[in-house]
Design an enzyme around this catalytic site. Sequence first.
Site, PDB file in Angstrom:
ATOM      1  N   ARG A  42       0.865  -1.182   0.000  1.00 24.33           N
ATOM      2  CA  ARG A  42       0.000   0.000   0.000  1.00 24.33           C
ATOM      3  C   ARG A  42       0.896   1.224   0.000  1.00 24.33           C
ATOM      4  NH1 ARG A  42       0.368   1.600   5.275  1.00 24.33           N
ATOM      5  NH2 ARG A  42       0.026   0.001   6.829  1.00 24.33           N
TER       6      ARG A  42
ATOM      7  N   HIS B   2      -1.906   3.541   6.331  1.00 24.68           N
ATOM      8  CA  HIS B   2      -2.970   2.577   6.640  1.00 24.68           C
ATOM      9  C   HIS B   2      -4.353   3.193   6.411  1.00 24.68           C
ATOM     10  CE1 HIS B   2      -5.500  -0.168   8.842  1.00 24.68           C
ATOM     11  NE2 HIS B   2      -5.726   0.713   9.802  1.00 24.68           N
TER      12      HIS B   2
ATOM     13  N   TYR C 139       6.803   3.812  10.850  1.00 24.27           N
ATOM     14  CA  TYR C 139       7.195   2.404  10.742  1.00 24.27           C
ATOM     15  C   TYR C 139       7.778   1.995   9.392  1.00 24.27           C
ATOM     16  CZ  TYR C 139       2.401   2.246   8.914  1.00 24.27           C
ATOM     17  OH  TYR C 139       1.263   2.483   8.203  1.00 24.27           O
TER      18      TYR C 139
HETATM   19  C1  LIG Z   1     -10.328  -8.679  14.654  1.00 27.16           C
HETATM   20  C2  LIG Z   1      -9.694  -7.354  14.402  1.00 27.16           C
HETATM   21  N1  LIG Z   1      -8.656  -6.977  15.148  1.00 27.16           N
HETATM   22  C3  LIG Z   1      -8.086  -5.767  14.975  1.00 27.16           C
HETATM   23  C4  LIG Z   1      -8.551  -4.897  14.035  1.00 27.16           C
HETATM   24  C5  LIG Z   1      -7.939  -3.486  13.871  1.00 27.16           C
HETATM   25  N2  LIG Z   1      -7.252  -3.365  12.587  1.00 27.16           N
HETATM   26  C6  LIG Z   1      -7.853  -2.823  11.515  1.00 27.16           C
HETATM   27  S1  LIG Z   1      -6.918  -2.951  10.137  1.00 27.16           S
HETATM   28  C7  LIG Z   1      -5.672  -3.715  10.960  1.00 27.16           C
HETATM   29  C8  LIG Z   1      -4.469  -4.182  10.216  1.00 27.16           C
HETATM   30  C9  LIG Z   1      -4.863  -5.111   9.101  1.00 27.16           C
HETATM   31  O1  LIG Z   1      -3.730  -5.595   8.454  1.00 27.16           O
HETATM   32  P1  LIG Z   1      -3.881  -6.514   7.178  1.00 27.16           P
HETATM   33  O2  LIG Z   1      -4.733  -7.682   7.501  1.00 27.16           O
HETATM   34  O3  LIG Z   1      -2.512  -6.813   6.695  1.00 27.16           O
HETATM   35  O4  LIG Z   1      -4.673  -5.645   6.122  1.00 27.16           O
HETATM   36  P2  LIG Z   1      -4.231  -4.257   5.476  1.00 27.16           P
HETATM   37  O5  LIG Z   1      -4.602  -3.182   6.435  1.00 27.16           O
HETATM   38  O6  LIG Z   1      -2.773  -4.318   5.238  1.00 27.16           O
HETATM   39  O7  LIG Z   1      -5.012  -4.155   4.223  1.00 27.16           O
HETATM   40  C10 LIG Z   1      -5.997  -3.848  12.305  1.00 27.16           C
HETATM   41  C11 LIG Z   1      -5.124  -4.444  13.331  1.00 27.16           C
HETATM   42  C12 LIG Z   1      -9.650  -5.331  13.267  1.00 27.16           C
HETATM   43  N3  LIG Z   1     -10.188  -4.564  12.326  1.00 27.16           N
HETATM   44  N4  LIG Z   1     -10.189  -6.553  13.473  1.00 27.16           N
END
Ligand SMILES: Cc1ncc(C[n+]2csc(CCOP(=O)(O)OP(=O)(O)O)c2C)c(N)n1
Lengths: 332, 332, 378, 378
Positions: D273, D277, D286
Amino acid sequence: MSTATATPAGSTTMAQALNGALRDAMREDPNVLVMGEDVGTLGGVFRITDGLAAEFGADRCLDTPLAEAGILGSAVGMAMYGLRPVVELQFDAFAYPAFEQLLSHVAKMRNRTAGRLPLPITIRIPYGGGIGGVEHHSDSSEAYYAHTPGLHVVTPATVADGYGLLRAAIASDDPVVFLEPKRLYWSKDDVTPGPVEPIGRAVVRRQGTSATLLTYGPSLPVCLEAAEAARAEGWDLAVVDLRSLTPFDDETVCAAVRATGRAVVVHEATGFGGVGAEIAARVMERCFHHLAAPVLRVTGFDIPYPPPMLERHHLPGVDRILDAVARLQWEQ
Amino acid sequence: MSTATATPAGSTTMAQALNGALRDAMREDPNVLVMGEDVGTLGGVFRITDGLAAEFGADRCLDTPLAEAGILGSAVGMAMYGLRPVVELQFDAFAYPAFEQLLSHVAKMRNRTAGRLPLPITIRIPYGGGIGGVEHHSDSSEAYYAHTPGLHVVTPATVADGYGLLRAAIASDDPVVFLEPKRLYWSKDDVTPGPVEPIGRAVVRRQGTSATLLTYGPSLPVCLEAAEAARAEGWDLAVVDLRSLTPFDDETVCAAVRATGRAVVVHEATGFGGVGAEIAARVMERCFHHLAAPVLRVTGFDIPYPPPMLERHHLPGVDRILDAVARLQWEQ
Amino acid sequence: MTLLDQPAGPSASVWPPDAHGPRRDPAPLLPDPEPFRLLGTPAADKLDPELLLDLYRRLVVGRRYNQQATTLTKQGRLAVYPASTGQEACQVAAAAVLREDDWLFPSYRDTLAVVARGVRPVEALTLLRGNAHHGWDPKAHRTAPLSTPLATQAPHAVGLAHAARLRGDDVVALTTVGDGGTSEGDFHEALNFAGVLNAPVVFLVQNNGYAISVPLSKQSAAPTLAHKAVGYGISGRLVDGNDAAAVYTVLAEAVEHARSGRGPVLVEAVTYRLEAHTNADDATRYRTPDEVEAWQERDPLAVLERHLRAHDLIDDAGVAAAAEAAEELAAEMRAEFHAEPELDPMSLFTHVYAEPTPQLREQAALLAAELAAEADAR
Amino acid sequence: MTLLDQPAGPSASVWPPDAHGPRRDPAPLLPDPEPFRLLGTPAADKLDPELLLDLYRRLVVGRRYNQQATTLTKQGRLAVYPASTGQEACQVAAAAVLREDDWLFPSYRDTLAVVARGVRPVEALTLLRGNAHHGWDPKAHRTAPLSTPLATQAPHAVGLAHAARLRGDDVVALTTVGDGGTSEGDFHEALNFAGVLNAPVVFLVQNNGYAISVPLSKQSAAPTLAHKAVGYGISGRLVDGNDAAAVYTVLAEAVEHARSGRGPVLVEAVTYRLEAHTNADDATRYRTPDEVEAWQERDPLAVLERHLRAHDLIDDAGVAAAAEAAEELAAEMRAEFHAEPELDPMSLFTHVYAEPTPQLREQAALLAAELAAEADAR
Ligand SMILES: Cc1ncc(C[n+]2csc(CCOP(=O)(O)OP(=O)(O)O)c2C)c(N)n1
Ligand SMILES: Cc1ncc(C[n+]2csc(CCOP(=O)(O)OP(=O)(O)O)c2C)c(N)n1
Ligand SMILES: [Mg+2]
Ligand SMILES: [Mg+2]
């Protein structure tokens, strides 16, 4: 118990107070360890763990994989080995995947082992609404925890309590669910950290003679505001901040209700089966003949938390609290 | 709505009534599907699904892998495609791993999609104690579900309701948490299945004039026994069976309490923050001036469910109920 | 539908900047899909006779333990008993490979492993007797309580192992999961944490082919359960769980692997429970007598005894001596369980928290009053 | 400590009676650890120009969509926006490979994939705008709501795919998960159910190297995330997620694999990305500018445009035409989001249940009275 050292005197946010509490606890006890999603390099999505990885290293401020049951479950093992993990679960609704670990292990371990395996784990959960968050980011889940024997459940409503209660939670040899009102993270106050008291005492935030508001966490400022506004209506409202849901401070609460003979319980969470039901029920059980009216509740509706643009209609506000006060059968 | 066909007239156990309800529902609607751990070949650890795989095939009575979130989560997808899954979670405490799916998806899907994705899922959970089960096999978890908007929560206390409520649950277009009192599985009664009523009505199981017992599920027989025993003390107790915790039948409950002016709520679950708190609070809110005494609660203690040999001290029994009735301030 | 007129296959190795950490060679992670065996193979000749005899004696005791516990159930002395009959090789080896300061995180069926760690049967069986939730001192025995919610203790093992390493202790944690338990989310999260933390944990999956009534084929489509290791970047091993020498060897190596910092290991031991799921279960509903009989042929005790006899490592006297030690344990069990356990209803309130809450004090007073009234009435 | 004087290795193949179902050959399950690529390789010459141009146009629109949504955030028109900038190839391909009657189960970052399925941006973004939880008709678009709790929608995809097969429909479900989401228990349970049920599901893992701030190396120790397929007995594929042709090809094959009954497929697309975020995140905490810059080189849009230009498949006019279509979408978005959404507070009560409970009726009356009083006061 110890006093605050790292928290600066002067104007402090609750976020800073919480951060200071973590730092002080880690400085004083090498067994204290912080863990969770994004707590290390990033310092947490709310920056509550900011600077801890830099000061104490990545091992003591541990960025974990994204799995809440794994986080809490591994904290259980760490606590069994003598550490005192402080777990961050990123948002209220993202604590639900850890529910099984919390209920079947964390809450029960001391009891099932007859005291041989206490679990001094602090579980920090940012909770509640009012921050314009999209779904799953504004739940008030305290009722689930408060109904679970073996857990302490506390929630600060002031900056000073942010520091004091978190220190007390980390110092506790029992698991503590530490609910942080998200929308008070940026509230400011002068903190004069005193000795850290053990968990379990409510505090009267405002004396009053007409009726008593019973509340906690994010609803405290709303209740204080309502109490101010009530003066115009001729009501002098007392406001009690529960601070700890388990243990519950019957003594302070009942004294405050008996003094006025009328009470309203206020919280954000869904009313049905909420903590407010417990409070109302136990106050009526204990103070029945001191009451001029039933204890009323002003709570969130029995609906999933609304989208941001509608949340103001869901959250207990000053008017809704005053309406409830008005229904306390003053004419009788 | 439909009437029972497969349930034999005569002496039937609740287990048989539940089994009959599943069978009839599956016969009437090809979209009804039963799934869970051991529900197929074995017929379930309590044999509630006995014979269904034989009659309807393994696809409609599906033995799943051992993973509760996966079970409930895949049921969500099935319901989205038009099926009506009836999920069995094997024991109360083993429903906790599915909590996240239940709270964040099952309970909310209709609401978040503005009615476009209703989830007609029935979640059967054997619950409660009194069967000599070891830890994690006797939890009463109804408060968690009842506090969660979007779920219906029902629990049968009679054989006839075992049939009728389960049919109603499966017929409901909303998710229903269907709590089966384990220790009533082998209770027997003559069932004369009538029309299946929609969920939501309490029923007065015993008329009385002195005080009203409010209860549900496994505690109903205990309350009826207590009411019998109370006659010796000169009390004529009414007994209300709630049957549905959500929706709650305020009308029936309040009428029954107003008629006597005194009430005791009885359930097995931990008292603090339990459903009893909600019942006591709402009855007092609504019937305050009809009450001669506060609504009292007789519940399990605020402890993890005890080991089998000690459970009798935890469970509300006749004596404890009568002691509470005695405390209803008769002298005033 | 396809962009390409040929199916996708490996491409030339041109790869963008690496923000994703090292990609490891998966080859060393792949378990042999044939289970490792020793007894009955040429390698068996090289086994240490003393260790074999020791294992044999433990198996005999273990079998007797299972029988006695089952009998106690029939006599109403245990509320329920999930026998590990047929799985004794796994049970005994899991305990035998651990050092005293290592930790065992057992699942609900593993009371024999707990006993093999040195816990007295009456303490190991407390949960199932029903007088208390738990019997032994977990810290003294470095053995966690039996975990009934399946696989939920696996993350605990990872956390403890990681904590020990943080403290500089070369302690290993071994946890046991059934084939059914591998489907739970907690199993996955534990393996993933272990892989990322490189924690010194051994996961022993006792694959007995069933989760109550559900056969493995409805539980997993994996080539073997050991193959699950690949997805976590950790080592996987498949072993014949009814070959005590093989289980012992593979587990001992896994423990050393973990202890030496080379990371966690997932061991799948293929075995069979010869009894029903518990005394409350009716196994005829889901498996045939033929199947059970075939597995009886592979009874771990019989397999090892055959080997010992064939290699003249034991004679009738030796067998009798082992049986005698087992009888001693059985007699101890009968004596201990014959006595009614002491029950203190007031204990319900003593360990909910370090200090009882005011609410619990009130409730304790209520119960105390009831008990006093009960006593008066007698 | 070892029974044997040599380390354990494979043994002779003697194996007990088989109660455990067939053991499959794991070899076909092993993904190639090098990501599949097309653009920039010799194979690229054989690609269908029309499809490539179509993908290009979709990418241009997708990029513009991401930019416009980000702008809307700055203007306060969206509560939050998790941009998929840099991941457009995955987003666009995920939608493009599906038939109209297939289902998409998107994660919270995947609004672009939803738009690519034909949902209007204003509906796709409703959740993030904040006026309602959800915008489009899931059944009409065969697209489930955005799932915020990570990986929790994956079991839904499995259930739906299985239900479709039970009904005799050859429908496929595709669900998207991030690298972080693969750590959740629900991801594991979904893959395992899919494997056991042989459900027609495609799991697309968009590995963008980070879960918010947590890099992949702290998320998983697996050789690649595609290797997780092995533990479920399903196919795993690794693909360069910034190569639109490759992602499309691999996903299209995966969908056909699933549709034809050959089982589920796990596809890992390695991507990045380019934005933070969400707009609320500070990515400089980071990751380094260097890292971002290096990935900008691999921007999926630039990569495809380079290919098209190098093969004379597009000229400046073609590029401009694509940009024009994108501008149309952006203009539509601005117009739609400029208008204040209609809000009906009473809607809070209308869809909690099919019929409001008596309790909700009471509460609705309370709110109605408040709103009336508010209106009077104005
Ligand atoms: C069960 C759960 N735990 C924590 C979160 C908070 N949270 C939202 S996005 C994220 C990171 C997600 O990372 P990834 O799965 O790699 O997806 P990306 O954001 O890189 O698309 C977190 C920890 C959440 N949405 N759901
Ligand atoms: C989380 C959870 N779900 C369900 C159960 C009920 N249950 C107890 S044992 C069992 C089967 C376990 O199978 P497996 O993991 O293969 O272990 P085995 O019984 O074969 O030793 C089930 C479903 C449980 N104990 N925990
Ligand atoms: Mg098994
Ligand atoms: Mg990511």
